[in-house]
Design a protein around this motif. Structure first.
Motif, PDB file in Angstrom:
ATOM      1  N   VAL A 244      -5.275   2.438  -1.591  1.00 27.57           N
ATOM      2  CA  VAL A 244      -6.474   3.016  -0.971  1.00 27.57           C
ATOM      3  C   VAL A 244      -7.555   3.389  -1.974  1.00 27.57           C
ATOM      4  CG1 VAL A 244      -5.174   3.916   0.993  1.00 27.57           C
ATOM      5  CG2 VAL A 244      -5.524   5.371  -1.004  1.00 27.57           C
TER       6      VAL A 244
ATOM      7  N   ASN B   2     -11.380  -0.844   0.375  1.00 26.80           N
ATOM      8  CA  ASN B   2     -11.017  -0.814   1.784  1.00 26.80           C
ATOM      9  C   ASN B   2     -12.233  -0.334   2.558  1.00 26.80           C
ATOM     10  OD1 ASN B   2     -10.920   2.206   1.772  1.00 26.80           O
ATOM     11  ND2 ASN B   2      -9.175   1.834   0.426  1.00 26.80           N
TER      12      ASN B   2
ATOM     13  N   PHE C  84      -3.245   0.691   7.119  1.00 29.50           N
ATOM     14  CA  PHE C  84      -4.211   1.196   6.141  1.00 29.50           C
ATOM     15  C   PHE C  84      -3.535   2.002   5.042  1.00 29.50           C
ATOM     16  CE2 PHE C  84      -7.078   4.388   4.463  1.00 29.50           C
ATOM     17  CZ  PHE C  84      -8.151   3.605   4.065  1.00 29.50           C
TER      18      PHE C  84
ATOM     19  N   ARG D   3      -8.857  -5.950   6.888  1.00 26.12           N
ATOM     20  CA  ARG D   3      -8.395  -4.585   7.068  1.00 26.12           C
ATOM     21  C   ARG D   3      -9.497  -3.667   7.601  1.00 26.12           C
ATOM     22  NH1 ARG D   3      -5.485  -2.662   1.757  1.00 26.12           N
ATOM     23  NH2 ARG D   3      -4.669  -1.115   3.187  1.00 26.12           N
TER      24      ARG D   3
END
Length: 531
Positions: free
Chosen positions: A158, A162, A329, A425
């Motif tokens: 992360v 993203n 995620f 994503r």
């Protein structure tokens, strides 16, 4: 014999390498700085291949209005004399003109705008801070080398690339604030200190101004956990130092924006436009307010209310989809399987991080009070997710070093693959709308002077593709976007802006955009901009 010597040398080299890594892992400040720097440098390098993102979602434009307001040295903007033409989604135009969202994300974007000339750099900075803060939280719950491993996993998954980094609607700021709170819990339970309590209070203040509801859920859980070990009198002064000024600042901000110190801009926006509540305990739809524009009715009644009604009618299906999106995620399939196995094993044999896992489960239960949930809603608990994931890997390492190495390799490979195709994503594909918008902007840039664009929508328009967003100082903007309301009502705009070239834009969704250049008062030339 030669093979044995080689194996002994290899084993000695591995031990020496592992020893050096362990020494580095014990230096928390150094590791935090390394992870934060890697996040910033990594995304900066990728700018050559993936440039600064363009906004396309309504939330993003709302946050950018806040950023432009703060960058201009104001907390809010006065109501425009012709405010009715500038009503749009996710912001208020009266009693003042400002974003509906809490201020921290807008302030970060404003910092990027002032220092670097582009608000996205505020997002960039927050990603680096988040990566360092997540590691700091892990270091409070886990041994040094495992905290470092968890920090690296969070960085890869992360911390680089993203939708938090490629949009303007937040996530990383709330994750960093939540990490301060989460990391303070075990430290205060072991050895209470004023410094750590101040960090906890600061994290709570930031959560209140990023994700208020989710931050309140996490805050109550964490404070309750601390108070089980620490008397409240030991925390009273640090909390007063941080939370009282934060509360007064929030009240002053609310007063400047809405005129009521206890009414947040979000609440004012819901009062003016919403027909249903985002919380399950307020299930009954409210009477629809008067909408000055059919586009707003289509958004708040036709789309938003219908979305919430479907979520209430099919809670299991909606929750399953929400879980799958958040799971992809935050973790991905390999880590998810590890976490599930770890939680199952923890129930049979308690683990030292069982308290963190319990906090995570209770937090997720708190999110069930919301009708719909997206990953940036759950951002405050990001550090808890990686505490659970790293604990799962640690248990796997003790069970089977071979399987541990294989799972870590699979995690890294899957994350690198995801980095190579970040679009898969994203929650919303905004590329088509951005392409149409950029085409219109290029056409307008070819015309000298100031521009006024009257926006209308055709039958194919998507309510999530909104054009009417402006800068904080509308009248000084080179391009002003306004809602067309027919010849009679539009005349007041033309009289108010006598020195602007006038355009009419009609958005037909996937069929393209009609951009017509108008003379005053009649329409003359016609140009079409296709997506």
């Amino acid at each position: 014999m030669k093979r044995e010597v080689t194996q002994r040398k290899r084993s000695a080299l591995q031990k020496r390498f592992g020893f050096q890594l362990s020494r580095i892992a014990r230096k928390q400040v150094l590791v935090a700085l390394l992870l934060g720097t890697l996040s910033l440098v990594g995304r900066a390098v990728l700018l050559r291949f993936v440039p600064i993102p363009k906004p396309g979602i309504q939330d993003e434009f709302s946050y950018l209005l806040a950023a432009d307001t703060y960058a201009s040295g104001r907390l809010t903007n006065p109501k425009h004399p012709l405010w009715i033409h500038f009503e749009t989604v996710h912001l208020i135009v009266q009693p003042t003109y400002q974003s509906k969202y809490p201020p921290v994300q807008g302030m970060l974007l404003g910092i990027g705008q002032v220092i670097f000339g582009d608000p996205w750099f505020g997002v960039w900075l927050s990603m680096g801070v988040m990566s360092a803060a997540i590691y700091w939280a892990l270091a409070g719950w886990l041994p040094p080398k495992w905290a470092a491993l968890g920090g690296v996993l969070a960085l890869i998954h992360v911390g680089f690339f993203n939708y938090w980094s490629e949009s303007y609607w937040g996530g990383s700021a709330a994750a960093a604030a939540g990490a301060l709170v989460i990391g303070a819990v075990p430290r205060l339970r072991r050895k209470p200190s004023t410094k750590t309590a101040i960090l906890l209070g600061s994290g709570l203040a930031l959560l209140a101004n990023t994700r208020p509801f989710e931050g309140a859920v996490l805050g109550m859980l964490c404070i309750g956990t601390v108070l089980m070990k620490v008397p409240i009198k030991q925390l009273a002064v640090p909390f007063a130092i941080t939370l009282i000024p934060a509360a007064l600042g929030m009240m002053y901000y609310n007063y400047r924006v809405t005129g009521d110190p206890l009414r947040m801009p979000y609440m004012e926006h819901e009062r003016q436009y919403a027909t249903s509540s985002p919380f399950i305990w307020q299930s009954r739809a409210r009477p629809a307010p008067h909408y000055n524009h059919e586009a707003l009715r289509a958004t708040y009644v036709g789309w938003d209310q219908a979305l919430r009604a479907r979520a209430r009618a099919h809670p299991f299906l909606v929750r399953t989809v929400d879980f799958l999106i958040m799971d992809d995620f935050f973790l991905g399939l390999p880590l998810t399987l590890c976490v599930v196995g770890f939680v199952a094993g923890m129930l049979a044999k308690p683990h030292r991080t069982r308290l963190a896992v319990l906090l995570l489960l209770l937090f997720m239960a708190g999110l069930e009070l919301e009708v719909t949930v997206l990953p940036h809603y759950a951002a405050p608990a990001t550090a808890l997710v990686y505490i659970a994931a790293t604990s799962a890997l640690r248990r796997l390492r003790h069970f089977s070093p071979f399987w541990f190495q294989g799972v870590v390799a699979l995690i890294v490979l899957s994350d690198i693959t995801a980095l190579a195709s970040p679009g898969n994503r994203w929650l919303y594909d905004k590329r088509d709308f951005i392409a149409r918008r950029q085409g219109v902007l290029r056409r307008l840039d070819q015309s000298p002077g100031k521009q006024l664009v009257l926006v209308e929508y055709g039958k194919g328009h998507d309510v999530n593709q909104e054009w009417v967003y402006n800068r904080a100082d509308i009248d000084r903007s080179r391009i002003v976007w306004a809602r067309g309301m027919g010849a009679e009502r539009d005349r007041e705009l033309l009289e108010y802006y006598p020195d602007r070239q006038v355009w009419r834009l009609v958005d037909h969704g996937d069929e393209g955009v009609d951009l017509s250049r108008l003379d005053r008062p009649a329409e003359r030339a016609h140009a079409v901009v296709k997506r």
